[in-house]
Design a protein around this motif. Structure first.
Motif, mmCIF file in Angstrom:
data_model
loop_
_atom_site.group_PDB
_atom_site.id
_atom_site.type_symbol
_atom_site.label_atom_id
_atom_site.label_comp_id
_atom_site.label_asym_id
_atom_site.label_seq_id
_atom_site.Cartn_x
_atom_site.Cartn_y
_atom_site.Cartn_z
ATOM 1 N N LEU A 158 1.234 -1.296 -0.012
ATOM 2 C CA LEU A 158 0.126 -0.071 -0.096
ATOM 3 C C LEU A 158 0.770 1.255 0.014
ATOM 4 C CD1 LEU A 158 -2.773 -1.146 2.795
ATOM 5 C CD2 LEU A 158 -3.300 -0.307 0.119
ATOM 6 N N ALA A 159 1.992 1.324 0.999
ATOM 7 C CA ALA A 159 3.034 2.321 0.699
ATOM 8 C C ALA A 159 3.594 3.191 -0.856
ATOM 9 C CB ALA A 159 3.850 1.771 2.358
ATOM 10 N N GLU A 160 3.190 1.660 -1.811
ATOM 11 C CA GLU A 160 4.284 1.531 -2.478
ATOM 12 C C GLU A 160 3.066 2.642 -3.349
ATOM 13 O OE1 GLU A 160 5.262 -1.900 -4.611
ATOM 14 O OE2 GLU A 160 6.807 -2.051 -2.843
ATOM 15 N N GLN A 161 2.000 2.612 -2.848
ATOM 16 C CA GLN A 161 1.199 3.600 -3.864
ATOM 17 C C GLN A 161 1.217 5.393 -3.837
ATOM 18 O OE1 GLN A 161 -2.941 3.083 -4.535
ATOM 19 N NE2 GLN A 161 -2.777 0.561 -3.857
ATOM 20 N N GLY A 162 1.951 5.428 -2.868
ATOM 21 C CA GLY A 162 1.747 7.501 -3.092
ATOM 22 C C GLY A 162 0.198 7.713 -2.519
ATOM 23 N N ILE A 163 -0.249 7.358 -1.408
ATOM 24 C CA ILE A 163 -1.388 7.481 -0.771
ATOM 25 C C ILE A 163 -1.433 8.094 0.695
ATOM 26 C CG2 ILE A 163 -2.793 5.637 -1.980
ATOM 27 C CD1 ILE A 163 -2.472 3.661 0.156
ATOM 28 N N VAL A 164 -2.635 8.512 0.690
ATOM 29 C CA VAL A 164 -2.777 8.835 2.382
ATOM 30 C C VAL A 164 -2.871 7.185 3.318
ATOM 31 C CG1 VAL A 164 -3.778 9.817 4.198
ATOM 32 C CG2 VAL A 164 -3.848 10.805 2.470
ATOM 33 N N LEU A 165 -1.940 6.692 4.155
ATOM 34 C CA LEU A 165 -2.210 6.126 4.884
ATOM 35 C C LEU A 165 -2.393 5.202 6.392
ATOM 36 C CD1 LEU A 165 -1.904 2.416 4.434
ATOM 37 C CD2 LEU A 165 0.028 2.614 4.178
ATOM 38 N N ALA A 166 -3.851 5.381 6.527
ATOM 39 C CA ALA A 166 -3.951 5.356 7.938
ATOM 40 C C ALA A 166 -3.117 3.829 8.791
ATOM 41 C CB ALA A 166 -5.725 5.428 8.008
ATOM 42 N N LEU A 167 -2.631 3.804 9.397
ATOM 43 C CA LEU A 167 -1.486 3.337 10.160
ATOM 44 C C LEU A 167 -2.301 2.979 11.594
ATOM 45 C CD1 LEU A 167 0.528 1.080 9.470
ATOM 46 C CD2 LEU A 167 1.831 2.467 10.097
ATOM 47 N N ALA A 168 -2.799 1.258 11.717
ATOM 48 C CA ALA A 168 -3.480 0.509 13.082
ATOM 49 C C ALA A 168 -2.383 -0.392 13.332
ATOM 50 C CB ALA A 168 -4.737 0.174 12.756
ATOM 51 N N ASN A 169 -1.158 -0.708 12.097
ATOM 52 C CA ASN A 169 -0.935 -1.667 12.395
ATOM 53 C C ASN A 169 0.312 -1.566 12.646
ATOM 54 O OD1 ASN A 169 1.421 -3.729 10.557
ATOM 55 N ND2 ASN A 169 -0.519 -4.921 11.864
ATOM 56 N N LYS A 170 0.853 -1.096 13.972
ATOM 57 C CA LYS A 170 2.227 -0.634 14.559
ATOM 58 C C LYS A 170 2.660 -1.557 14.774
ATOM 59 C CE LYS A 170 -1.025 -1.389 18.503
ATOM 60 N NZ LYS A 170 -0.712 -0.498 19.638
ATOM 61 N N GLU A 171 2.471 -2.544 14.484
ATOM 62 C CA GLU A 171 3.501 -3.491 14.151
ATOM 63 C C GLU A 171 4.603 -4.059 13.254
ATOM 64 O OE1 GLU A 171 0.330 -4.629 14.514
ATOM 65 O OE2 GLU A 171 0.027 -6.701 16.171
ATOM 66 N N SER A 172 3.878 -3.580 12.289
ATOM 67 C CA SER A 172 4.584 -3.356 11.009
ATOM 68 C C SER A 172 5.807 -2.202 10.809
ATOM 69 C CB SER A 172 4.079 -2.860 9.431
ATOM 70 O OG SER A 172 2.850 -1.691 9.540
ATOM 71 N N LEU A 173 5.516 -1.083 11.870
ATOM 72 C CA LEU A 173 6.518 -0.341 12.363
ATOM 73 C C LEU A 173 8.071 -1.075 13.009
ATOM 74 C CD1 LEU A 173 4.927 3.099 12.204
ATOM 75 C CD2 LEU A 173 7.041 2.698 11.070
ATOM 76 N N VAL A 174 6.981 -1.960 14.274
ATOM 77 C CA VAL A 174 8.158 -2.303 15.290
ATOM 78 C C VAL A 174 9.192 -3.033 14.132
ATOM 79 C CG1 VAL A 174 8.313 -3.638 17.213
ATOM 80 C CG2 VAL A 174 6.535 -2.004 17.078
ATOM 81 N N CYS A 175 8.159 -3.788 13.528
ATOM 82 C CA CYS A 175 8.864 -5.509 12.761
ATOM 83 C C CYS A 175 10.292 -3.998 11.550
ATOM 84 C CB CYS A 175 8.359 -5.975 12.118
ATOM 85 S SG CYS A 175 7.327 -6.787 12.994
ATOM 86 N N ALA A 176 9.466 -3.423 11.339
ATOM 87 C CA ALA A 176 10.325 -3.058 9.712
ATOM 88 C C ALA A 176 9.676 -1.593 9.188
ATOM 89 C CB ALA A 176 9.943 -3.290 8.404
ATOM 90 N N GLY A 177 10.048 -0.566 11.040
ATOM 91 C CA GLY A 177 10.072 0.788 10.592
ATOM 92 C C GLY A 177 11.105 1.588 9.721
#
Ligand code: NDP
Length: 394
Positions: A113-132
Motif C-alpha cells: 500500500l505504501a508504494e502507492q503514494g497515498i494517505v495510509l492510515a496505520l493501525a498495524n503498529k507491528e509493521s513499524l516495530v518490525c520494519a520501521g
C-alpha cells in the motif's frame, strides 16, 4: 471528490469501526470501495462488502474461499483468498487505505500500500516495530503520507501539527495501565486469558487487549513513537493515566505541553485519519469535564511490567531487533492463549529470544528488505516455540 478506499483487516475491531464511519459518511454514495479484507470472519466480510458495494473481498485464509464466494453470490463482488491475494489487493489503486490487520501479517500488504503514494492510515503498529526503516523509506520514496491510528500516536501527531520536531523536548505516552495496573507480580502469575482480555476502558481485539494487560502494547507503542516521530528514545516517557482521556502529550523546549483529549473511542482517531487534513462530525460522546471531575496520573513500573524495559532494549539494539521482539511476543501470546504458558512467562520468553537473536538482527544495516524481516520473524518464532517446549518439558 470521490475517494477510492480499501480497508485491510476490515472485520476486526479497528476495521469494523472504519467500515461504520465510511457508512456514516455516505458509504458507496461517497466512496469507491476497492478492497475489504478479513481472515476467519467471512460472513462479516461479505456483509461489509455488500453494504459498501466493494469491488473485491479478500480472506487471508485460502480454505475459506468457497464460503466467501457463496456469501457474495449474486452481488457482483469479486472474491479472493490467501496472503498473495492480500498483497495483490494492496496493489489495486486507491487514494486512502486503512492498514488494520493484526500482527506481522499486516507488514507485506502495508508495504505494498505504501508504494502507492497515498494517505495510509496505520493501525498495524507491528509493521513499524518490525520494519520501521523499511516502511518509512517506502513511504518517502513513493510519497505516501502515514497517519497513525493508534490513539496515542494520533494524539501526538495532532499535537505536532504546525510544530517543528526539533523543538520537541519530550513525548509523554499515556497508558491506562490495563486490568492489572495495581496488581503485584505474584497476583499476576495466575491470570487467565479471560481476565487479561477484559480491558477497563477500550473495546479492542483480543490480541491487543492482552498485549495491553502485559504492557506489551505500550512497549510496541514506545518503539512505534520512536519510528514515527524520530525523537531521541530517552525523551519518550510512559505515564499511567487510568481514565484514558488524555491520549498523549508533547512537551516543547519552552516548557509548553500540548495534549489531545477525547473519549476512549477509537472512532475519534480513525475518523481523524479518514478525514485528514479536515475534521468532520463524528458520532462519538462529547467529554463532560464537570462529570469527569478528575484525571489521575502516575509513573509506569518496568519492574512489574518488564515489557516496558524490553522496549528500551529493542530501541538500543536497533536494526531488526524489533522484528525479533514482535515475533517472540506474538509466539508468547499464542502460547498463553493456548494455556501452554502463564501470563508472566510471556515477558520471560520474549526477553530470552531477544537476548538470543536480537544482537545478530540488530547488526543488519539500513537498506534491508522485506525478506530480511521475514527471516528474523521466522527465526524468532522458532526460538520462542523451543522455549515453550522446554518450559513444558521441565
Ligand atoms: P482484531 O483482532 O480485532 O482484527 C484483526 C483483523 O486482522 C481482522 O480483520 C482479522 O480477520 C485480520 N487477520 C487476522 N489474522 C490475519 C492474517 N494472518 N492475515 C490477514 N488478516 C488477518 O484486531 P484490532 O482491530 O484490535 O487491531 C488491528 C491492528 O490495529 C493491530 O495492529 C492493533 O495493534 C492495532 N490497534 C488496535 C486498536 C483497537 O482499538 N482495536 C487500537 C490501536 C491500534 P478476522 O477477524 O476475519 O479473522
Amino acid at each position: 471528490m470521490r475517494r477510492r478506499v480499501s480497508i485491510f483487516g476490515a472485520t476486526g475491531s479497528v476495521g469494523a469501526n472504519t467500515v461504520s464511519l465510511l457508512l456514516e459518511q455516505g458509504g458507496a454514495d461517497t466512496y469507491d470501495v476497492v478492497a475489504l479484507t478479513g481472515a476467519g470472519n467471512v460472513a462479516l466480510l461479505a456483509e461489509q462488502a455488500r453494504a459498501l458495494e466493494a469491488r473485491t473481498a479478500v480472506t487471508a485464509d485460502p480454505a475459506r474461499l468457497d464460503e466467501l464466494e457463496a456469501a457474495l453470490l449474486g452481488s457482483g463482488i469479486a472474491a479472493a483468498a490467501g496472503p498473495e491475494a492480500l498483497v495483490a489487493a494492496a496493489a489495486e489503486p486507491v487514494d486512502w487505505a486503512m492498514s488494520a490487520i493484526v500482527g506481522a501479517a499486516g507488514l507485506a500488504p502495508g508495504l505494498r500500500l505504501a508504494e502507492q503514494g497515498i494517505v495510509l492510515a496505520l493501525a498495524n503498529k507491528e509493521s513499524l516495530v518490525c520494519a520501521g526503516d523499511l516502511l518509512r523509506r517506502t513511504c518517502a520514496t513513493h510519497g505516501t503520507r502515514l497517519i497513525p491510528v493508534d490513539s496515542e500516536h494520533s494524539a501526538i501527531f495532532q499535537a505536532l501539527q504546525g510544530e517543528r520536531t526539533a523543538e520537541v523536548d519530550r513525548i509523554i505516552l499515556t497508558a491506562s495501565g490495563g486490568p492489572f495496573r495495581d496488581w503485584t507480580r505474584e497476583a499476576m502469575r495466575e491470570v487467565t486469558p479471560a481476565q487479561a482480555r477484559a480491558h477497563p476502558n477500550w473495546d479492542m481485539g483480543e490480541r491487543i487487549s492482552i498485549d495491553s494487560a502485559a504492557m506489551f502494547n505500550k512497549a510496541l507503542e514506545v518503539i512505534e513513537a520512536q519510528a514515527l516521530f524520530d525523537v531521541n528514545p530517552e525523551r519518550i516517557e510512559v505515564l499511567v493515566h487510568p481514565q484514558s482521556i488524555v491520549h498523549s502529550m508533547v512537551g516543547f523546549r519552552d516548557g509548553s505541553i500540548l495534549a489531545q483529549l477525547g473519549p476512549s473511542d477509537m472512532r475519534v482517531a480513525i475518523g481523524y485519519a479518514l478525514n485528514w487534513p479536515d475534521r468532520r462530525d463524528l458520532p462519538v460522546e462529547r467529554l463532560d469535564f464537570a462529570r469527569l471531575a478528575r484525571l489521575d496520573f502516575g509513573p509506569a513500573d518496568p519492574e512489574r511490567f518488564p515489557a516496558l524495559r524490553l522496549a528500551r532494549r529493542v530501541i538500543e539494539m536497533g536494526g531488526l531487533a524489533g522484528a525479533v521482539f514482535n515475533a517472540a511476543k506474538e509466539t508468547a501470546l499464542d502460547a498463553f492463549l493456548a494455556g501452554r504458558i502463564g501470563f508472566l512467562d510471556m515477558a520471560e520468553l520474549v526477553e530470552h529470544v531477544l537476548e538470543d537473536l536480537g544482537p545478530d538482527a540488530a547488526a543488519i544495516g539500513p537498506g534491508y528488505d522485506l525478506e530480511a524481516v521475514l527471516t528474523r520473524d521466522a527465526a524468532a518464532r522458532r526460538a520462542g516455540e523451543t522455549w515453550v517446549e522446554e518450559l513444558i518439558g521441565k
